[in-house]
Design a protein around this motif. Structure first.
Motif, PDB file in Angstrom:
ATOM      1  N   VAL A  67       2.868   2.210   7.957  1.00 34.17           N
ATOM      2  CA  VAL A  67       2.534   0.910   7.387  1.00 34.17           C
ATOM      3  C   VAL A  67       3.812   0.331   6.791  1.00 34.17           C
ATOM      4  O   VAL A  67       4.460   0.980   5.960  1.00 34.17           O
ATOM      5  CB  VAL A  67       1.453   1.038   6.298  1.00 34.17           C
ATOM      6  CG1 VAL A  67       1.129  -0.325   5.681  1.00 34.17           C
ATOM      7  CG2 VAL A  67       0.190   1.686   6.867  1.00 34.17           C
ATOM      8  N   THR A  68       4.181  -0.875   7.221  1.00 30.67           N
ATOM      9  CA  THR A  68       5.389  -1.534   6.736  1.00 30.67           C
ATOM     10  C   THR A  68       5.004  -2.891   6.160  1.00 30.67           C
ATOM     11  O   THR A  68       4.306  -3.669   6.815  1.00 30.67           O
ATOM     12  CB  THR A  68       6.411  -1.706   7.871  1.00 30.67           C
ATOM     13  OG1 THR A  68       6.699  -0.418   8.439  1.00 30.67           O
ATOM     14  CG2 THR A  68       7.700  -2.329   7.368  1.00 30.67           C
ATOM     15  N   LEU A  69       5.462  -3.167   4.932  1.00 27.74           N
ATOM     16  CA  LEU A  69       4.982  -4.320   4.169  1.00 27.74           C
ATOM     17  C   LEU A  69       6.138  -5.204   3.707  1.00 27.74           C
ATOM     18  O   LEU A  69       7.235  -4.723   3.429  1.00 27.74           O
ATOM     19  CB  LEU A  69       4.210  -3.844   2.929  1.00 27.74           C
ATOM     20  CG  LEU A  69       3.093  -2.829   3.156  1.00 27.74           C
ATOM     21  CD1 LEU A  69       2.527  -2.358   1.817  1.00 27.74           C
ATOM     22  CD2 LEU A  69       1.994  -3.420   4.026  1.00 27.74           C
ATOM     23  N   TYR A 121       8.717  -2.468   2.341  1.00 28.50           N
ATOM     24  CA  TYR A 121       8.145  -1.217   1.831  1.00 28.50           C
ATOM     25  C   TYR A 121       7.414  -0.547   2.986  1.00 28.50           C
ATOM     26  O   TYR A 121       6.684  -1.200   3.726  1.00 28.50           O
ATOM     27  CB  TYR A 121       7.191  -1.492   0.668  1.00 28.50           C
ATOM     28  CG  TYR A 121       7.895  -2.114  -0.517  1.00 28.50           C
ATOM     29  CD1 TYR A 121       8.431  -1.318  -1.528  1.00 28.50           C
ATOM     30  CD2 TYR A 121       8.068  -3.489  -0.597  1.00 28.50           C
ATOM     31  CE1 TYR A 121       9.112  -1.881  -2.595  1.00 28.50           C
ATOM     32  CE2 TYR A 121       8.748  -4.063  -1.661  1.00 28.50           C
ATOM     33  CZ  TYR A 121       9.267  -3.259  -2.655  1.00 28.50           C
ATOM     34  OH  TYR A 121       9.949  -3.822  -3.708  1.00 28.50           O
ATOM     35  N   SER A 122       7.626   0.760   3.153  1.00 26.47           N
ATOM     36  CA  SER A 122       7.077   1.425   4.322  1.00 26.47           C
ATOM     37  C   SER A 122       6.743   2.870   4.009  1.00 26.47           C
ATOM     38  O   SER A 122       7.413   3.521   3.195  1.00 26.47           O
ATOM     39  CB  SER A 122       8.077   1.354   5.486  1.00 26.47           C
ATOM     40  OG  SER A 122       7.517   1.845   6.683  1.00 26.47           O
ATOM     41  N   ALA A 123       5.691   3.377   4.658  1.00 24.64           N
ATOM     42  CA  ALA A 123       5.293   4.776   4.488  1.00 24.64           C
ATOM     43  C   ALA A 123       4.480   5.204   5.694  1.00 24.64           C
ATOM     44  O   ALA A 123       3.799   4.387   6.328  1.00 24.64           O
ATOM     45  CB  ALA A 123       4.483   4.962   3.223  1.00 24.64           C
ATOM     46  N   THR A 124       4.549   6.489   5.997  1.00 20.55           N
ATOM     47  CA  THR A 124       3.657   7.074   6.989  1.00 20.55           C
ATOM     48  C   THR A 124       2.429   7.609   6.266  1.00 20.55           C
ATOM     49  O   THR A 124       2.553   8.323   5.266  1.00 20.55           O
ATOM     50  CB  THR A 124       4.351   8.199   7.764  1.00 20.55           C
ATOM     51  OG1 THR A 124       5.449   7.649   8.501  1.00 20.55           O
ATOM     52  CG2 THR A 124       3.400   8.868   8.732  1.00 20.55           C
ATOM     53  N   VAL A 125       1.249   7.230   6.754  1.00 22.38           N
ATOM     54  CA  VAL A 125       0.001   7.642   6.115  1.00 22.38           C
ATOM     55  C   VAL A 125      -0.780   8.542   7.058  1.00 22.38           C
ATOM     56  O   VAL A 125      -0.724   8.402   8.281  1.00 22.38           O
ATOM     57  CB  VAL A 125      -0.848   6.429   5.694  1.00 22.38           C
ATOM     58  CG1 VAL A 125      -0.126   5.618   4.630  1.00 22.38           C
ATOM     59  CG2 VAL A 125      -1.188   5.532   6.886  1.00 22.38           C
ATOM     60  N   GLY A 126      -1.516   9.474   6.456  1.00 22.16           N
ATOM     61  CA  GLY A 126      -2.336  10.410   7.215  1.00 22.16           C
ATOM     62  C   GLY A 126      -3.749  10.440   6.686  1.00 22.16           C
ATOM     63  O   GLY A 126      -4.115   9.663   5.789  1.00 22.16           O
ATOM     64  N   PRO A 127      -4.575  11.332   7.204  1.00 27.40           N
ATOM     65  CA  PRO A 127      -5.980  11.385   6.787  1.00 27.40           C
ATOM     66  C   PRO A 127      -6.122  11.512   5.269  1.00 27.40           C
ATOM     67  O   PRO A 127      -5.473  12.345   4.635  1.00 27.40           O
ATOM     68  CB  PRO A 127      -6.496  12.630   7.501  1.00 27.40           C
ATOM     69  CG  PRO A 127      -5.634  12.745   8.715  1.00 27.40           C
ATOM     70  CD  PRO A 127      -4.275  12.295   8.276  1.00 27.40           C
ATOM     71  N   ARG A 180      -3.743  -9.507  -0.969  1.00 28.20           N
ATOM     72  CA  ARG A 180      -3.885 -10.642  -0.050  1.00 28.20           C
ATOM     73  C   ARG A 180      -2.537 -11.349   0.108  1.00 28.20           C
ATOM     74  O   ARG A 180      -1.759 -11.480  -0.827  1.00 28.20           O
ATOM     75  CB  ARG A 180      -4.949 -11.609  -0.563  1.00 28.20           C
ATOM     76  CG  ARG A 180      -4.568 -12.336  -1.820  1.00 28.20           C
ATOM     77  CD  ARG A 180      -5.730 -13.143  -2.359  1.00 28.20           C
ATOM     78  NE  ARG A 180      -5.320 -13.933  -3.523  1.00 28.20           N
ATOM     79  CZ  ARG A 180      -6.168 -14.427  -4.411  1.00 28.20           C
ATOM     80  NH1 ARG A 180      -7.464 -14.202  -4.290  1.00 28.20           N
ATOM     81  NH2 ARG A 180      -5.711 -15.144  -5.422  1.00 28.20           N
ATOM     82  N   GLY A 181      -2.272 -11.779   1.332  1.00 25.28           N
ATOM     83  CA  GLY A 181      -1.026 -12.467   1.641  1.00 25.28           C
ATOM     84  C   GLY A 181       0.123 -11.544   2.000  1.00 25.28           C
ATOM     85  O   GLY A 181       1.064 -11.978   2.667  1.00 25.28           O
ATOM     86  N   CYS A 182       0.089 -10.289   1.567  1.00 31.62           N
ATOM     87  CA  CYS A 182       1.195  -9.364   1.830  1.00 31.62           C
ATOM     88  C   CYS A 182       1.320  -9.125   3.338  1.00 31.62           C
ATOM     89  O   CYS A 182       0.363  -8.735   4.002  1.00 31.62           O
ATOM     90  CB  CYS A 182       0.945  -8.048   1.095  1.00 31.62           C
ATOM     91  SG  CYS A 182       2.265  -6.834   1.277  1.00 31.62           S
ATOM     92  N   TRP A 183       2.504  -9.358   3.877  1.00 31.77           N
ATOM     93  CA  TRP A 183       2.744  -9.168   5.301  1.00 31.77           C
ATOM     94  C   TRP A 183       2.717  -7.677   5.638  1.00 31.77           C
ATOM     95  O   TRP A 183       3.281  -6.858   4.899  1.00 31.77           O
ATOM     96  CB  TRP A 183       4.089  -9.766   5.697  1.00 31.77           C
ATOM     97  CG  TRP A 183       4.142 -11.242   5.507  1.00 31.77           C
ATOM     98  CD1 TRP A 183       4.400 -11.914   4.352  1.00 31.77           C
ATOM     99  CD2 TRP A 183       3.893 -12.241   6.496  1.00 31.77           C
ATOM    100  NE1 TRP A 183       4.332 -13.282   4.553  1.00 31.77           N
ATOM    101  CE2 TRP A 183       4.030 -13.509   5.865  1.00 31.77           C
ATOM    102  CE3 TRP A 183       3.584 -12.196   7.855  1.00 31.77           C
ATOM    103  CZ2 TRP A 183       3.861 -14.709   6.551  1.00 31.77           C
ATOM    104  CZ3 TRP A 183       3.419 -13.396   8.553  1.00 31.77           C
ATOM    105  CH2 TRP A 183       3.556 -14.626   7.896  1.00 31.77           C
ATOM    106  N   HIS A 184       2.075  -7.306   6.738  1.00 32.29           N
ATOM    107  CA  HIS A 184       1.998  -5.890   7.079  1.00 32.29           C
ATOM    108  C   HIS A 184       2.062  -5.674   8.585  1.00 32.29           C
ATOM    109  O   HIS A 184       1.514  -6.435   9.376  1.00 32.29           O
ATOM    110  CB  HIS A 184       0.740  -5.222   6.494  1.00 32.29           C
ATOM    111  CG  HIS A 184      -0.541  -5.958   6.727  1.00 32.29           C
ATOM    112  ND1 HIS A 184      -0.854  -7.151   6.100  1.00 32.29           N
ATOM    113  CD2 HIS A 184      -1.606  -5.672   7.521  1.00 32.29           C
ATOM    114  CE1 HIS A 184      -2.056  -7.555   6.482  1.00 32.29           C
ATOM    115  NE2 HIS A 184      -2.523  -6.697   7.358  1.00 32.29           N
ATOM    116  N   ASP A 185       2.779  -4.630   8.955  1.00 32.29           N
ATOM    117  CA  ASP A 185       2.913  -4.150  10.326  1.00 32.29           C
ATOM    118  C   ASP A 185       2.397  -2.714  10.322  1.00 32.29           C
ATOM    119  O   ASP A 185       2.823  -1.898   9.498  1.00 32.29           O
ATOM    120  CB  ASP A 185       4.389  -4.206  10.749  1.00 32.29           C
ATOM    121  CG  ASP A 185       4.656  -3.595  12.106  1.00 32.29           C
ATOM    122  OD1 ASP A 185       4.899  -4.347  13.060  1.00 32.29           O
ATOM    123  OD2 ASP A 185       4.642  -2.343  12.217  1.00 32.29           O
TER     124      ASP A 185
END
Length: 335
Positions: A190-192, A232-238, A246-251
């Motif tokens: 997730v990259t914000l 801001y970015s992180a790898t997320v798991g279960p 709201r409004g925050c851009w995310h990839d």
């Protein structure tokens, strides 16, 4: 809808396509970890939502959810395999826009057939059962959002399911409502980018909620404002839940076959915030908005769907706002 950015991608894929953090750093762009919540409790989540200051990762809040076991691919094949679904198959691996209309990637098949295809798909040709209302396919009570947020308020909420292969990508975009993104199975990055830095997201001239930036292939020569912002970015798991204001851009893009669910809630971003952004973006955006106001608003002409689940153009949304008072008509997932 006619767009102005190229869809051309690199000839060869590399590791940054799955995890954009190194690509951003190599381009000289500041990228930092998404902060982890100090208080990983429902009360801590509700406080963070009330403050709406920053995205946060919470771990453990979904540990008791039935979905954590019931929504694994193997269990879903057993319990819901005969259900018919419409998924996106053979998606492009590169580029910000689809090279053809999204409908041309759609295929109807059994859920079991999709799961088998999803587990076997190559990252160069991903497949995605995406933006599916969870309640229309699975038991929504398997995800207990009420215990986290309390009862739904008058603004409405919506919960969507995302099941896909390695290599699926939700390109950088902005949503109208606060969002809990919950990873159930597999891993994603997730990259914000905060809403305050929306100019550096370089929205498409015809669509203020979709970015021209591919975070896996940033180009600071073409998009120089990227030098002055922090991602801001992180790898997320279960078990990980990301609160995205709201409004925050995310990839969001997958490293592995993946099952995710997201929950939109609370009041929508208001008309004034978009008008303020439109004002800052300048004359080329104003001209395009006026054209789409006429073509897709007054004249009612249909729009292409080459963005990922394309929202209406800015001009069409402005037309809706003046006609109905609702800038979010046709783009509010809870309606």
């Amino acid at each position: 809808m006619t767009t102005t950015a190229s869809n051309a991608g690199p000839a060869q894929r590399n590791a940054s396509d799955a995890d954009p953090r190194e690509a951003l750093r190599q381009a000289g762009i500041d990228v930092r970890p998404i902060p982890r919540a100090a208080d990983e409790t429902p009360a801590g989540l509700r406080r963070s939502v009330g403050q709406r200051e920053t995205p946060l990762i919470f771990s453990g809040l979904s540990d008791g959810w039935a979905a954590r076991q019931a929504w694994s691919p193997e269990r879903l094949r057993e319990t819901h395999g005969q259900r018919e679904v419409t998924a996106l198959m053979g998606l492009p691996a590169d580029g910000v826009l689809y090279p053809k209309d999204q409908k041309l990637y759609e295929r109807t098949l059994s859920f079991a057939e999709f799961i088998d295809a999803m587990l076997a798909a190559d990252a160069d040709s991903p497949c995605y059962l995406a933006y599916q209302r969870a309640s229309e396919l699975l038991d929504l009570s398997d995800c207990d959002f009420t215990s986290l947020l309390g009862a739904p308020d008058r603004h409405g909420s919506d919960t969507r399911l995302w099941i896909g292969s390695s290599g699926t990508r939700s390109m950088l975009h902005s949503d109208l409502k606060d969002n809990l993104f919950c990873q159930i199975w597999g891993t994603k990055t997730v990259t914000l980018l905060p809403w305050r830095d929306s100019r550096a997201a370089y929205p498409f001239p015809d669509n203020l909620v979709n970015s021209q930036i591919d975070v896996a292939h940033p180009d600071v020569a073409r998009h120089p404002l990227l030098r002055d912002v922090t991602f801001y970015s992180a790898t997320v798991g279960p078990g990980d839940i990301v609160f995205i204001p709201r409004g925050c851009w995310h990839d969001i893009r997958s490293h592995t076959p993946s099952v995710s669910v997201n929950h939109w809630f609370g009041p929508s971003q208001n008309f004034g915030e978009y008008l303020a952004l439109l004002g800052r973006l300048g004359p080329s955006y104003w001209h395009r908005t006026a054209m789409d106001f006429i073509e897709h608003g007054l004249r009612g002409r249909s729009e292409e769907t080459r963005f990922f689940f394309s929202p209406p153009s800015t001009g069409k949304r402005l037309y809706d706002a003046l006609r109905t008072g609702n800038f979010s008509e046709g783009n509010d997932p809870s309606t």
